[in-house]
Design a protein around this motif. Structure first.
Motif, short mmCIF file in Angstrom:
data_model
loop_
_atom_site.label_atom_id
_atom_site.label_comp_id
_atom_site.label_asym_id
_atom_site.label_seq_id
_atom_site.Cartn_x
_atom_site.Cartn_y
_atom_site.Cartn_z
N GLY A 50 32.90 -49.97 -50.52
CA GLY A 50 33.79 -49.16 -50.73
C GLY A 50 33.79 -47.86 -51.31
O GLY A 50 34.19 -47.03 -51.21
N GLU A 51 32.31 -47.77 -52.30
CA GLU A 51 32.11 -46.72 -53.05
C GLU A 51 31.61 -45.71 -51.97
O GLU A 51 31.45 -44.40 -52.39
N HIS A 52 31.48 -46.01 -50.65
CA HIS A 52 30.94 -45.11 -49.57
C HIS A 52 32.16 -44.48 -48.59
O HIS A 52 32.03 -43.74 -47.66
N LYS A 53 33.22 -44.95 -48.95
CA LYS A 53 34.78 -44.55 -48.18
C LYS A 53 34.70 -43.16 -47.76
O LYS A 53 35.00 -43.09 -46.71
N ALA A 84 14.14 -56.15 -57.67
CA ALA A 84 14.55 -56.29 -56.27
C ALA A 84 14.64 -54.92 -55.74
O ALA A 84 14.33 -54.64 -54.46
N ARG A 85 15.25 -53.97 -56.13
CA ARG A 85 15.46 -52.46 -55.72
C ARG A 85 14.07 -51.97 -55.76
O ARG A 85 13.82 -51.56 -54.64
N GLN A 86 13.13 -52.37 -56.60
CA GLN A 86 11.80 -51.75 -56.40
C GLN A 86 11.17 -52.37 -55.13
O GLN A 86 10.27 -51.60 -54.34
N ILE A 114 17.55 -54.40 -45.38
CA ILE A 114 18.07 -55.25 -46.71
C ILE A 114 19.02 -54.54 -47.41
O ILE A 114 18.92 -53.15 -47.57
N HIS A 115 19.90 -55.17 -48.06
CA HIS A 115 20.77 -54.44 -48.96
C HIS A 115 20.47 -55.41 -50.41
O HIS A 115 20.16 -56.18 -50.57
N GLY A 116 20.52 -54.47 -51.60
CA GLY A 116 20.50 -55.14 -52.88
C GLY A 116 21.35 -54.35 -53.86
O GLY A 116 21.51 -53.07 -53.98
N SER A 117 21.79 -55.04 -54.74
CA SER A 117 22.83 -54.61 -55.97
C SER A 117 22.24 -53.50 -56.66
O SER A 117 20.66 -53.77 -56.83
N ASP A 118 22.78 -52.67 -57.13
CA ASP A 118 22.05 -51.54 -57.75
C ASP A 118 22.18 -51.57 -59.27
O ASP A 118 21.70 -50.61 -59.83
N SER A 119 23.09 -52.32 -59.78
CA SER A 119 23.36 -52.66 -61.39
C SER A 119 23.90 -53.86 -61.53
O SER A 119 24.57 -54.60 -60.70
MG MG Z 1 23.87 -49.21 -52.33
#
Ligand code: MG
Ligand code: DAT
Length: 148
Positions: A50-53, A84-86, A114-119
């Motif tokens: 959604g944040e990239h809509k 995980a982001r690193q 891969i996807h990973g949550s950023d916060s």
């Molecule tokens: Mg992201």
């Protein structure tokens, strides 16, 4: 203990990278608390991203993430969101350091494995979108005494 949402994207599943990716997080010391192979319905994909809509690549992103099965996971551990982001590396694999998942296995931003949550907020939101409470498994691993 902190939790994050990680997902092997359709390219990673097709390229037989599920085991490699799970293994990296296991060996690091994180604990798997939920996982499933699934097709993402379009509506869920649109919510998840959604944040990239408003971004020009939104349509392509939704088409790609719904183009085949993904392997959705919840992992737990100290500082797991940032670590995980690193371990994933930069969004664009061309900028991702060797030794990271995207650095080792990706070439293009559209198919970055891969996807990973950023916060913490996005982790809570994404875990809630993909998993029901009873799909997350609480258990004690004795090896944690040798990690913490
Ligand atoms: Mg992201
Ligand atoms: P990340 O996946 O590292 O959190 P993001 O949230 O900024 O990155 O973007 C989500 C996904 O969208 C990303 O994994 C790949 C795709 N993407 C990002 N920027 C893009 C771009 N400029 N062109 C095409 N796809 C892009």
């Amino acid at each position: 203990m902190e939790r994050t949402f990680l997902m092997v994207k359709p390219d990673g599943v097709q390229r037989n990278l599920i085991g490699e990716i799970v293994s990296r997080f296991e060996k690091k010391g994180f604990q798997l608390v939920g996982a499933k192979l699934m097709h993402i319905p379009t509506e869920l994909a649109e919510q998840h991203y959604g944040e990239h809509k408003e971004r020009p690549f939104f349509g392509e992103l939704v088409d790609f993430i719904t183009s085949g099965p993904v392997f959705a996971m919840v992992w737990e551990g100290e500082n797991v969101i940032a670590t995980a982001r690193q371990m994933m590396g930069s969004t664009n694999p061309k900028d991702a350091a060797p030794g990271t998942i995207r650095g080792d296995f990706g070439l293009t931003v559209g198919k970055n494995v891969i996807h990973g949550s950023d916060s913490p907020a996005s982790a809570a939101r994404e875990i809630g979108l993909f998993f029901k409470e009873d799909e997350l498994v609480e258990y004690k691993k004795l090896v944690n005494e040798w990690i913490y």
